[in-house]
Design a protein around this motif. Structure first.
Motif, PDB file in Angstrom:
ATOM      1  N   LEU A 213       0.794  -1.071   0.022  1.00  0.00           N
ATOM      2  CA  LEU A 213       0.073  -0.069   0.009  1.00  0.00           C
ATOM      3  C   LEU A 213       0.867   1.352   0.029  1.00  0.00           C
ATOM      4  O   LEU A 213       0.249   2.407  -0.017  1.00  0.00           O
ATOM      5  CB  LEU A 213      -0.715  -0.015   1.231  1.00  0.00           C
ATOM      6  CG  LEU A 213      -2.015  -1.150   1.171  1.00  0.00           C
ATOM      7  CD1 LEU A 213      -3.109  -0.800   2.457  1.00  0.00           C
ATOM      8  CD2 LEU A 213      -2.848  -0.813  -0.061  1.00  0.00           C
ATOM      9  N   ARG A 214       2.175   1.189   0.204  1.00  0.00           N
ATOM     10  CA  ARG A 214       3.105   2.213   0.069  1.00  0.00           C
ATOM     11  C   ARG A 214       2.905   2.698  -1.457  1.00  0.00           C
ATOM     12  O   ARG A 214       3.233   3.824  -1.537  1.00  0.00           O
ATOM     13  CB  ARG A 214       4.436   1.943   0.556  1.00  0.00           C
ATOM     14  CG  ARG A 214       4.548   1.714   2.200  1.00  0.00           C
ATOM     15  CD  ARG A 214       5.871   1.296   2.482  1.00  0.00           C
ATOM     16  NE  ARG A 214       6.178   0.979   4.020  1.00  0.00           N
ATOM     17  CZ  ARG A 214       6.310   1.933   4.847  1.00  0.00           C
ATOM     18  NH1 ARG A 214       6.388   3.156   4.573  1.00  0.00           N
ATOM     19  NH2 ARG A 214       6.401   1.408   6.144  1.00  0.00           N
ATOM     20  N   ARG A 215       2.913   1.774  -2.201  1.00  0.00           N
ATOM     21  CA  ARG A 215       3.169   2.363  -3.642  1.00  0.00           C
ATOM     22  C   ARG A 215       1.651   2.469  -4.361  1.00  0.00           C
ATOM     23  O   ARG A 215       1.701   2.121  -5.502  1.00  0.00           O
ATOM     24  CB  ARG A 215       3.734   0.915  -4.155  1.00  0.00           C
ATOM     25  CG  ARG A 215       5.093   0.648  -3.539  1.00  0.00           C
ATOM     26  CD  ARG A 215       5.891  -0.301  -4.541  1.00  0.00           C
ATOM     27  NE  ARG A 215       5.559  -1.668  -4.494  1.00  0.00           N
ATOM     28  CZ  ARG A 215       5.429  -2.872  -3.415  1.00  0.00           C
ATOM     29  NH1 ARG A 215       5.829  -2.481  -2.294  1.00  0.00           N
ATOM     30  NH2 ARG A 215       4.786  -4.114  -3.671  1.00  0.00           N
ATOM     31  N   ILE A 216       0.617   2.626  -3.510  1.00  0.00           N
ATOM     32  CA  ILE A 216      -0.474   2.844  -3.949  1.00  0.00           C
ATOM     33  C   ILE A 216      -1.099   4.495  -3.301  1.00  0.00           C
ATOM     34  O   ILE A 216      -1.217   4.360  -2.453  1.00  0.00           O
ATOM     35  CB  ILE A 216      -1.973   2.010  -3.582  1.00  0.00           C
ATOM     36  CG1 ILE A 216      -1.154   0.608  -3.860  1.00  0.00           C
ATOM     37  CG2 ILE A 216      -3.193   2.387  -4.218  1.00  0.00           C
ATOM     38  CD1 ILE A 216      -1.317   0.155  -5.458  1.00  0.00           C
ATOM     39  N   ARG A 217      -1.337   5.427  -4.432  1.00  0.00           N
ATOM     40  CA  ARG A 217      -1.229   6.669  -3.728  1.00  0.00           C
ATOM     41  C   ARG A 217      -2.881   6.736  -3.248  1.00  0.00           C
ATOM     42  O   ARG A 217      -3.719   6.188  -3.855  1.00  0.00           O
ATOM     43  CB  ARG A 217      -1.282   7.734  -4.745  1.00  0.00           C
ATOM     44  CG  ARG A 217       0.019   8.143  -5.187  1.00  0.00           C
ATOM     45  CD  ARG A 217       0.143   9.480  -5.863  1.00  0.00           C
ATOM     46  NE  ARG A 217       1.629   9.760  -6.254  1.00  0.00           N
ATOM     47  CZ  ARG A 217       1.779   9.422  -7.531  1.00  0.00           C
ATOM     48  NH1 ARG A 217       1.368   8.827  -8.336  1.00  0.00           N
ATOM     49  NH2 ARG A 217       3.191   9.636  -7.924  1.00  0.00           N
ATOM     50  N   GLN A 218      -3.191   7.485  -2.246  1.00  0.00           N
ATOM     51  CA  GLN A 218      -4.649   7.670  -1.747  1.00  0.00           C
ATOM     52  C   GLN A 218      -5.266   8.478  -2.749  1.00  0.00           C
ATOM     53  O   GLN A 218      -6.681   7.841  -2.762  1.00  0.00           O
ATOM     54  CB  GLN A 218      -4.448   8.480  -0.282  1.00  0.00           C
ATOM     55  CG  GLN A 218      -5.734   8.751   0.132  1.00  0.00           C
ATOM     56  CD  GLN A 218      -6.621   7.573   0.794  1.00  0.00           C
ATOM     57  OE1 GLN A 218      -6.164   6.383   0.929  1.00  0.00           O
ATOM     58  NE2 GLN A 218      -7.761   7.680   1.113  1.00  0.00           N
ATOM     59  N   LEU A 219      -4.823   9.258  -3.092  1.00  0.00           N
ATOM     60  CA  LEU A 219      -5.685  10.173  -4.043  1.00  0.00           C
ATOM     61  C   LEU A 219      -5.454  10.107  -5.646  1.00  0.00           C
ATOM     62  O   LEU A 219      -5.987  10.968  -6.089  1.00  0.00           O
ATOM     63  CB  LEU A 219      -5.614  11.695  -3.583  1.00  0.00           C
ATOM     64  CG  LEU A 219      -6.363  12.011  -2.202  1.00  0.00           C
ATOM     65  CD1 LEU A 219      -6.303  13.596  -2.114  1.00  0.00           C
ATOM     66  CD2 LEU A 219      -7.920  11.509  -2.149  1.00  0.00           C
ATOM     67  N   GLY A 220      -4.846   9.084  -5.938  1.00  0.00           N
ATOM     68  CA  GLY A 220      -4.717   9.057  -7.373  1.00  0.00           C
ATOM     69  C   GLY A 220      -4.225  10.210  -8.321  1.00  0.00           C
ATOM     70  O   GLY A 220      -2.920  10.661  -7.898  1.00  0.00           O
ATOM     71  N   THR A 221      -5.070  10.714  -9.068  1.00  0.00           N
ATOM     72  CA  THR A 221      -4.742  11.577 -10.002  1.00  0.00           C
ATOM     73  C   THR A 221      -4.763  13.087  -9.383  1.00  0.00           C
ATOM     74  O   THR A 221      -4.533  14.098 -10.091  1.00  0.00           O
ATOM     75  CB  THR A 221      -5.277  11.699 -11.271  1.00  0.00           C
ATOM     76  OG1 THR A 221      -6.831  11.933 -11.115  1.00  0.00           O
ATOM     77  CG2 THR A 221      -5.088  10.500 -11.981  1.00  0.00           C
ATOM     78  N   SER A 222      -5.156  13.256  -8.208  1.00  0.00           N
ATOM     79  CA  SER A 222      -5.254  14.435  -7.395  1.00  0.00           C
ATOM     80  C   SER A 222      -4.129  15.433  -7.359  1.00  0.00           C
ATOM     81  O   SER A 222      -4.046  16.470  -7.076  1.00  0.00           O
ATOM     82  CB  SER A 222      -5.896  14.266  -5.901  1.00  0.00           C
ATOM     83  OG  SER A 222      -7.384  14.126  -6.328  1.00  0.00           O
TER      84      SER A 222
END
Length: 418
Positions: A40-49
């Protein structure tokens, strides 16, 4: 159930939102250190924000720790068994473990569901499953049921997922912090202090109503000022177009410069193994997007360059019932050699910030209940004029996206004449 093991010394994470995240149970520490959770360190919380708010680089990892910390504070207030405490803590920590890269954009194209994958990770052949099984053989299934909202104790479910839960409280505060806006701030201390359990459901003392009003309004503002920001959505549109174009090229037997092997199961038939899914993260996606900038396919190359270099689509307000305008633009795009499937997009997010319970309807929502001084329970919008004003009202935002730098004056005139 095996008695929970405490760590010899409490572990503490520094956190910009909650100051500290405290870990006492060995099972929580072990879950944090599994490969599936570290992913999950390599998955952003807000995607393209981050294309709109440059500080929005935070990950699902620190959000999940934040949800756990709020839950840890919640359960200390209630008279719960140790089994229920561990169930709440593990469910809060793991609630997002199934998210894929650029979560919602990816899900729309490849028809995946992060909650389904979360349950597969918890119940499948994973380190997370092994750690949970050390508590009891049926513990992974219980955690999965909480995530899937089928666990019999609705109070436990509501702490993890409801209209006022640990997940929402953390992401509003955390996303506001990292985007630099003030909309998501509310008095979480007062809400937590005034939470009570009545008839196996979480309620708020009436004296905390104004803090809950702030929470509801914060959520409302965050969705429309941050999550649904049109620039963020423009980047999402381009990202979805990239996925769609790459998928189409694969089915046309196109020869990629570097074949996207990790994406093959998603392109092919959707039959994705748990290991294949877990190997997929945003670093992988960004690597191929960077490589695809040099593809001979002009559409894929152009879309990738736009995404990497923030050359986003322009947007205008659009009436979805204006079929004439849409058909005119499609014809003009084709006439000028621009494929509207990849360069013209209608996007219309919607949100229902608060609703009361409606039995049998899609996305049933348990209401937020207030504990009145006389002991009665009252639904929030019946006592709050502010919440009543937005209760049950779904708001939409219709936008049309297109590449202004590619279109002719004729198209600009047709759009401008709207």
């Amino acid at each position: 159930m095996t008695a929970p093991i405490l760590l010899e010394e409490e572990k503490v994470f520094k956190d910009p939102v909650h100051k500290y995240v405290h870990v006492r149970y060995k099972v929580i520490w072990d879950l944090i250190n599994t490969p599936e959770f570290q992913r999950l360190r390599r998955i952003r919380q807000l995607g393209t924000s981050l294309y709109t708010f440059h500080g929005a680089e935070h990950s699902r990892f620190n959000h999940s720790l934040g949800v756990y910390e709020i839950m840890r504070r919640m359960v200390t207030k209630f008279d719960l068994s140790i089994d229920e405490v561990l169930l709440c803590l593990c469910s809060a920590l793991l609630h997002d473990v199934g998210h894929g890269p650029f979560s919602h954009s990816f899900e729309k194209v490849f028809k995946t569901d992060h909650e389904v994958w979360t349950q597969k990770i918890i119940e499948g052949n994973t380190e997370i499953n092994r750690v949970l099984t050390e508590i009891s053989p049926d513990f992974p299934k219980k955690v999965s049921e909480v995530i899937g909202k089928t666990y019999p104790n609705k109070m436990v479910v509501s702490l993890v997922t409801s209209q006022i839960d640990a997940d929402r409280m953390d992401y509003l505060l955390r996303d506001a912090y990292y985007t630099g806006v003030n909309y998501g701030n509310f008095d979480i201390e007062r809400i937590l202090r005034l939470m009570r359990i009545v008839d196996e459901q979480v309620v708020i003392k009436y004296s905390g109503m104004h803090a809950v009003e702030d929470y509801i309004l914060s959520r409302y503002q965050m969705y429309w000022q941050v999550y649904f920001h049109p620039v963020t959505r423009s980047a999402e549109v381009i990202l979805r177009k990239i996925f769609n174009r790459a998928k189409e090229l694969y089915h046309e037997d196109y020869t990629f410069r570097i074949f996207p092997e990790p994406m093959l199961p998603f392109f092919k038939d959707g039959k994705i193994s748990l290991r294949q899914y877990l190997d997929f993260d945003e670093a992988t996606v960004l690597y191929y997007i960077q490589e695809w900038c040099r593809e001979k396919d002009r559409i894929l190359s152009d879309l990738c360059k736009r995404f990497l270099h923030r050359r986003l689509f322009k947007y205008i307000e659009y009436d979805p019932n204006d079929y004439r305008m849409w058909s005119d633009l499609e014809a003009l795009f084709y006439k000028e050699g621009i494929d509207p499937r990849y360069y013209l997009e209608f996007d219309s997010p919607s949100d229902l910030p608060y609703d009361f319970y409606r039995t049998g309807e899609e996305e049933e929502r348990m209401p937020i209940l207030l504990l009145m001084p006389n002991g009665d329970l009252e639904e929030l919008s019946r006592k709050s004029d502010i919440v009543q004003a937005i209760s049950g009202k779904r708001r939409f935002d219709h936008k049309l996206y297109y590449p202004e730098d590619m279109v002719s004056d004729e198209i600009r005139k047709r759009i401008g004449g709207k």
